[in-house]
Design a protein around this motif. Structure first.
Motif, PDB file in Angstrom:
ATOM      1  N   ILE A   1      27.534  14.234 -16.108  1.00  0.00           N
ATOM      2  CA  ILE A   1      26.524  13.263 -16.112  1.00  0.00           C
ATOM      3  C   ILE A   1      26.660  12.644 -14.424  1.00  0.00           C
ATOM      4  CG2 ILE A   1      25.090  11.605 -17.185  1.00  0.00           C
ATOM      5  CD1 ILE A   1      26.996  12.397 -19.746  1.00  0.00           C
ATOM      6  N   GLY A   2      25.926  12.682 -13.536  1.00  0.00           N
ATOM      7  CA  GLY A   2      26.140  12.311 -12.467  1.00  0.00           C
ATOM      8  C   GLY A   2      25.283  10.778 -12.261  1.00  0.00           C
ATOM      9  N   GLY A   3      25.750   9.946 -11.230  1.00  0.00           N
ATOM     10  CA  GLY A   3      25.358   8.960 -10.871  1.00  0.00           C
ATOM     11  C   GLY A   3      25.339   7.530 -11.453  1.00  0.00           C
TER      12      GLY A   3
ATOM     13  N   TYR B   1      26.908   5.541 -24.013  1.00  0.00           N
ATOM     14  CA  TYR B   1      26.142   4.356 -22.965  1.00  0.00           C
ATOM     15  C   TYR B   1      26.546   4.703 -21.859  1.00  0.00           C
ATOM     16  CZ  TYR B   1      24.274   2.942 -27.397  1.00  0.00           C
ATOM     17  OH  TYR B   1      23.783   2.864 -28.752  1.00  0.00           O
ATOM     18  N   LEU B   2      25.845   4.633 -20.741  1.00  0.00           N
ATOM     19  CA  LEU B   2      26.053   4.634 -19.264  1.00  0.00           C
ATOM     20  C   LEU B   2      25.433   3.384 -18.629  1.00  0.00           C
ATOM     21  CD1 LEU B   2      24.932   8.479 -19.095  1.00  0.00           C
ATOM     22  CD2 LEU B   2      27.362   7.710 -19.306  1.00  0.00           C
TER      23      LEU B   2
ATOM     24  N   GLU C   1      19.499  14.406 -23.381  1.00  0.00           N
ATOM     25  CA  GLU C   1      18.606  13.256 -22.968  1.00  0.00           C
ATOM     26  C   GLU C   1      18.946  12.116 -22.893  1.00  0.00           C
ATOM     27  OE1 GLU C   1      15.498  13.337 -25.971  1.00  0.00           O
ATOM     28  OE2 GLU C   1      15.391  15.233 -26.408  1.00  0.00           O
ATOM     29  N   LEU C   2      18.365  11.444 -21.587  1.00  0.00           N
ATOM     30  CA  LEU C   2      18.917  10.173 -21.130  1.00  0.00           C
ATOM     31  C   LEU C   2      17.829   9.258 -21.290  1.00  0.00           C
ATOM     32  CD1 LEU C   2      21.258   8.593 -19.700  1.00  0.00           C
ATOM     33  CD2 LEU C   2      19.834   9.342 -17.414  1.00  0.00           C
ATOM     34  N   SER C   3      17.946   7.845 -21.967  1.00  0.00           N
ATOM     35  CA  SER C   3      16.931   6.967 -22.327  1.00  0.00           C
ATOM     36  C   SER C   3      17.577   5.809 -21.733  1.00  0.00           C
ATOM     37  CB  SER C   3      16.211   7.096 -23.616  1.00  0.00           C
ATOM     38  OG  SER C   3      17.528   6.829 -24.665  1.00  0.00           O
ATOM     39  N   ILE C   4      16.855   4.786 -21.083  1.00  0.00           N
ATOM     40  CA  ILE C   4      16.907   3.469 -20.860  1.00  0.00           C
ATOM     41  C   ILE C   4      17.004   2.679 -22.135  1.00  0.00           C
ATOM     42  CG2 ILE C   4      16.554   1.492 -19.485  1.00  0.00           C
ATOM     43  CD1 ILE C   4      15.355   3.261 -17.482  1.00  0.00           C
ATOM     44  N   VAL C   5      18.176   1.882 -22.297  1.00  0.00           N
ATOM     45  CA  VAL C   5      18.184   0.827 -23.351  1.00  0.00           C
ATOM     46  C   VAL C   5      17.997  -0.518 -23.054  1.00  0.00           C
ATOM     47  CG1 VAL C   5      19.072   2.495 -25.062  1.00  0.00           C
ATOM     48  CG2 VAL C   5      20.536   1.105 -23.681  1.00  0.00           C
TER      49      VAL C   5
END
Length: 101
Positions: free
Chosen positions: A36-38, A52-53, A68-72
């Motif tokens: 998972i980059g960045g 969590y990133l 899937e990536l979602s903003i929390v």
């Protein structure tokens, strides 16, 4: 040049940061199986198997199965960055922030 590492419960894998990527490394395959980059840092909730990133002023949730990536959480304009880091509870129900104004 990996840094840190969190063993994933029930798996022969662990999470680690390699340069600007968060990676899942398989011990049995001896290779990186997910990248998972960045993101500048991560926290893992072992009881719920949630990742969590963080990058800049944003914390995202990453589903390792569906990718899937979602903003929390995204900090407001008064916050310069989440430079003091963040954390999460063991079950992933709470995120703790350390912001810099």
């Amino acid at each position: 040049n990996p840094r840190g590492g969190i063993l994933l419960p029930g798996e022969q894998s662990f999470l680690l940061k390699v340069s600007a990527d968060i990676c899942k490394f398989s011990i049995s395959q001896n290779t990186i199986t997910q990248r998972i980059g960045g993101f500048s840092s991560y926290r893992y909730a072992p009881l719920s198997n949630e990742l969590y990133l963080m990058v800049g002023k944003t914390i995202s949730h990453y589903d390792m199965e569906t990718e899937e990536l979602s903003i929390v959480y995204r900090a407001g304009k008064d916050i310069e960055s989440l430079g003091y880091g963040f954390g999460c509870s063991m079950d992933g129900n709470y995120i703790f922030l350390g912001a810099k104004e």
